[in-house]
Design a protein around this motif. Sequence first.
Motif, PDB file in Angstrom:
ATOM      1  N   ASP A   8      12.144  -3.032  17.885  1.00 27.55           N
ATOM      2  CA  ASP A   8      11.822  -4.148  18.328  1.00 27.55           C
ATOM      3  C   ASP A   8      10.167  -3.496  18.783  1.00 27.55           C
ATOM      4  N   GLU A   9       9.860  -2.075  19.042  1.00 29.73           N
ATOM      5  CA  GLU A   9       8.132  -1.383  19.322  1.00 29.73           C
ATOM      6  C   GLU A   9       7.937  -1.546  17.524  1.00 29.73           C
ATOM      7  N   LEU A  10       8.403  -1.070  16.883  1.00 32.05           N
ATOM      8  CA  LEU A  10       7.552  -1.178  15.522  1.00 32.05           C
ATOM      9  C   LEU A  10       7.279  -2.548  14.860  1.00 32.05           C
ATOM     10  N   LEU A  11       9.018  -3.581  15.001  1.00 35.95           N
ATOM     11  CA  LEU A  11       8.002  -5.154  14.282  1.00 35.95           C
ATOM     12  C   LEU A  11       7.275  -5.497  15.304  1.00 35.95           C
ATOM     13  N   THR A  12       7.030  -5.239  16.797  1.00 41.55           N
ATOM     14  CA  THR A  12       5.736  -5.678  17.384  1.00 41.55           C
ATOM     15  C   THR A  12       5.062  -5.117  18.499  1.00 41.55           C
ATOM     16  N   THR A  13       4.685  -3.916  17.204  1.00 45.17           N
ATOM     17  CA  THR A  13       3.387  -3.358  17.850  1.00 45.17           C
ATOM     18  C   THR A  13       2.620  -3.040  16.381  1.00 45.17           C
ATOM     19  N   THR A  14       3.176  -3.787  15.166  1.00 41.14           N
ATOM     20  CA  THR A  14       2.385  -3.903  13.859  1.00 41.14           C
ATOM     21  C   THR A  14       1.382  -4.750  14.592  1.00 41.14           C
ATOM     22  N   ARG A  15       0.192  -4.186  13.954  1.00 42.95           N
ATOM     23  CA  ARG A  15      -1.015  -5.174  13.873  1.00 42.95           C
ATOM     24  C   ARG A  15      -1.931  -4.982  13.514  1.00 42.95           C
ATOM     25  N   SER A  16      -2.812  -6.030  12.487  1.00 39.58           N
ATOM     26  CA  SER A  16      -3.916  -5.970  11.747  1.00 39.58           C
ATOM     27  C   SER A  16      -4.835  -5.313  12.151  1.00 39.58           C
ATOM     28  N   VAL A  17      -5.219  -3.904  11.648  1.00 35.57           N
ATOM     29  CA  VAL A  17      -6.141  -3.113  12.024  1.00 35.57           C
ATOM     30  C   VAL A  17      -7.442  -2.672  11.293  1.00 35.57           C
ATOM     31  N   ARG A  18      -8.714  -2.855  12.287  1.00 35.01           N
ATOM     32  CA  ARG A  18     -10.183  -4.030  11.065  1.00 35.01           C
ATOM     33  C   ARG A  18     -10.838  -2.499  11.576  1.00 35.01           C
ATOM     34  N   LYS A  19     -11.134  -3.119  13.059  1.00 36.51           N
ATOM     35  CA  LYS A  19     -12.360  -1.580  13.361  1.00 36.51           C
ATOM     36  C   LYS A  19     -11.579  -0.074  13.827  1.00 36.51           C
ATOM     37  N   ARG A  20     -11.092  -0.395  13.829  1.00 33.75           N
ATOM     38  CA  ARG A  20      -9.704   0.789  14.039  1.00 33.75           C
ATOM     39  C   ARG A  20      -9.544   2.449  12.749  1.00 33.75           C
ATOM     40  N   LEU A  21     -10.007   1.355  12.061  1.00 32.40           N
ATOM     41  CA  LEU A  21      -9.437   2.177  10.571  1.00 32.40           C
ATOM     42  C   LEU A  21     -10.317   3.325  10.394  1.00 32.40           C
ATOM     43  N   ASP A  22      -9.843   4.378  10.060  1.00 33.98           N
ATOM     44  CA  ASP A  22     -10.260   5.470   9.722  1.00 33.98           C
ATOM     45  C   ASP A  22     -11.160   5.317   8.533  1.00 33.98           C
ATOM     46  N   LEU A  23     -12.112   5.607   8.511  1.00 33.51           N
ATOM     47  CA  LEU A  23     -13.109   5.219   7.062  1.00 33.51           C
ATOM     48  C   LEU A  23     -13.280   6.343   6.820  1.00 33.51           C
ATOM     49  N   ASP A  24     -13.003   7.614   7.390  1.00 31.03           N
ATOM     50  CA  ASP A  24     -13.589   9.274   6.974  1.00 31.03           C
ATOM     51  C   ASP A  24     -12.309   9.922   6.477  1.00 31.03           C
ATOM     52  N   ARG A  25     -11.150   9.627   6.966  1.00 25.94           N
ATOM     53  CA  ARG A  25     -10.125  10.548   6.864  1.00 25.94           C
ATOM     54  C   ARG A  25      -9.607  10.009   5.509  1.00 25.94           C
ATOM     55  N   PRO A  26      -9.486  11.080   4.565  1.00 30.76           N
ATOM     56  CA  PRO A  26      -8.063  10.642   3.917  1.00 30.76           C
ATOM     57  C   PRO A  26      -6.577   9.814   3.997  1.00 30.76           C
ATOM     58  N   VAL A  27      -6.683   9.307   2.874  1.00 34.82           N
ATOM     59  CA  VAL A  27      -5.155   9.049   3.202  1.00 34.82           C
ATOM     60  C   VAL A  27      -4.240   9.599   1.901  1.00 34.82           C
ATOM     61  N   PRO A  28      -3.023  10.799   1.833  1.00 38.91           N
ATOM     62  CA  PRO A  28      -2.568  11.126   0.582  1.00 38.91           C
ATOM     63  C   PRO A  28      -1.700   9.834   0.171  1.00 38.91           C
ATOM     64  N   ILE A  29      -1.769   9.801  -1.380  1.00 32.78           N
ATOM     65  CA  ILE A  29      -1.107   8.796  -1.872  1.00 32.78           C
ATOM     66  C   ILE A  29       0.284   9.055  -2.206  1.00 32.78           C
ATOM     67  N   GLU A  30       0.705  10.018  -2.174  1.00 30.52           N
ATOM     68  CA  GLU A  30       1.995  10.246  -1.387  1.00 30.52           C
ATOM     69  C   GLU A  30       2.463   9.292  -0.167  1.00 30.52           C
ATOM     70  N   LEU A  31       1.858   9.438   0.404  1.00 28.76           N
ATOM     71  CA  LEU A  31       2.295   9.153   1.819  1.00 28.76           C
ATOM     72  C   LEU A  31       2.321   7.242   1.772  1.00 28.76           C
ATOM     73  N   VAL A  32       1.161   6.804   1.399  1.00 28.56           N
ATOM     74  CA  VAL A  32       1.412   5.339   0.068  1.00 28.56           C
ATOM     75  C   VAL A  32       2.387   4.913  -0.273  1.00 28.56           C
ATOM     76  N   ARG A  33       2.767   5.992  -1.331  1.00 30.51           N
ATOM     77  CA  ARG A  33       4.129   5.576  -2.280  1.00 30.51           C
ATOM     78  C   ARG A  33       4.881   5.712  -0.866  1.00 30.51           C
ATOM     79  N   GLU A  34       5.069   6.498  -0.171  1.00 27.52           N
ATOM     80  CA  GLU A  34       6.432   6.682   0.672  1.00 27.52           C
ATOM     81  C   GLU A  34       6.939   5.316   1.177  1.00 27.52           C
TER      82      GLU A  34
END
Length: 212
Positions: A8-34
Amino acid sequence: MTLPLTPDELLTTTRSVRKRLDLDRPVPIELVRECLEVALQAPTGSNSQGWHWIVVTDAARRRAIGDYYKQSYDRYRAGRDEQFARLSAERQTVGARVATSADHLAERMGDVPVLVLGCITAAGELPAGNQAGLWGSLLPAAWSYQLAARARGLGTAWTTLHLAYEKEIGELLGIPPNVRQGVLMPTAYYTGETFRPAPREPLDTVLHLDAW
């Protein structure tokens, strides 16, 4: 590792994130694949699994998509501001907060480290009339991707304004003509763990039992 969230916490706190996206921190492609592996467990009509996922990390392609998105957003914003003027004062306050956030994302879309496009095979022209059968085989998986990203400390936003330039973006990314884009999800780490359920209209205002 995933965050210690109840379903329930996951479903009710997954919000659209816009201003708070960290544009400087790389995202590992392995995490996207997961996250996409989780998305592949979503239901599809007749178990067709006709989806495709375009993960864009190349800086030049991200900038180009961001430029198309900004052009579409600028046109949308003009009409949005006219609609806001007809809302109640309370709704204008909420709308202004969301609008400011959306404005920021439109300016920085091309800087988001990962852009994920959810697509689906659609033979020939899109079906006339109600298209729920088609998009219902893609959009649940896209939402599953967002939930999986949230559980792994990543923020996402659900966007479709890029579709005004679907053909141009398709050519940029080499997407076949019979594969249609359904959603664009900018993905990055986020700053600040303060997500909470959003205000919503009471359930009874939209609930109909047995009949309208």
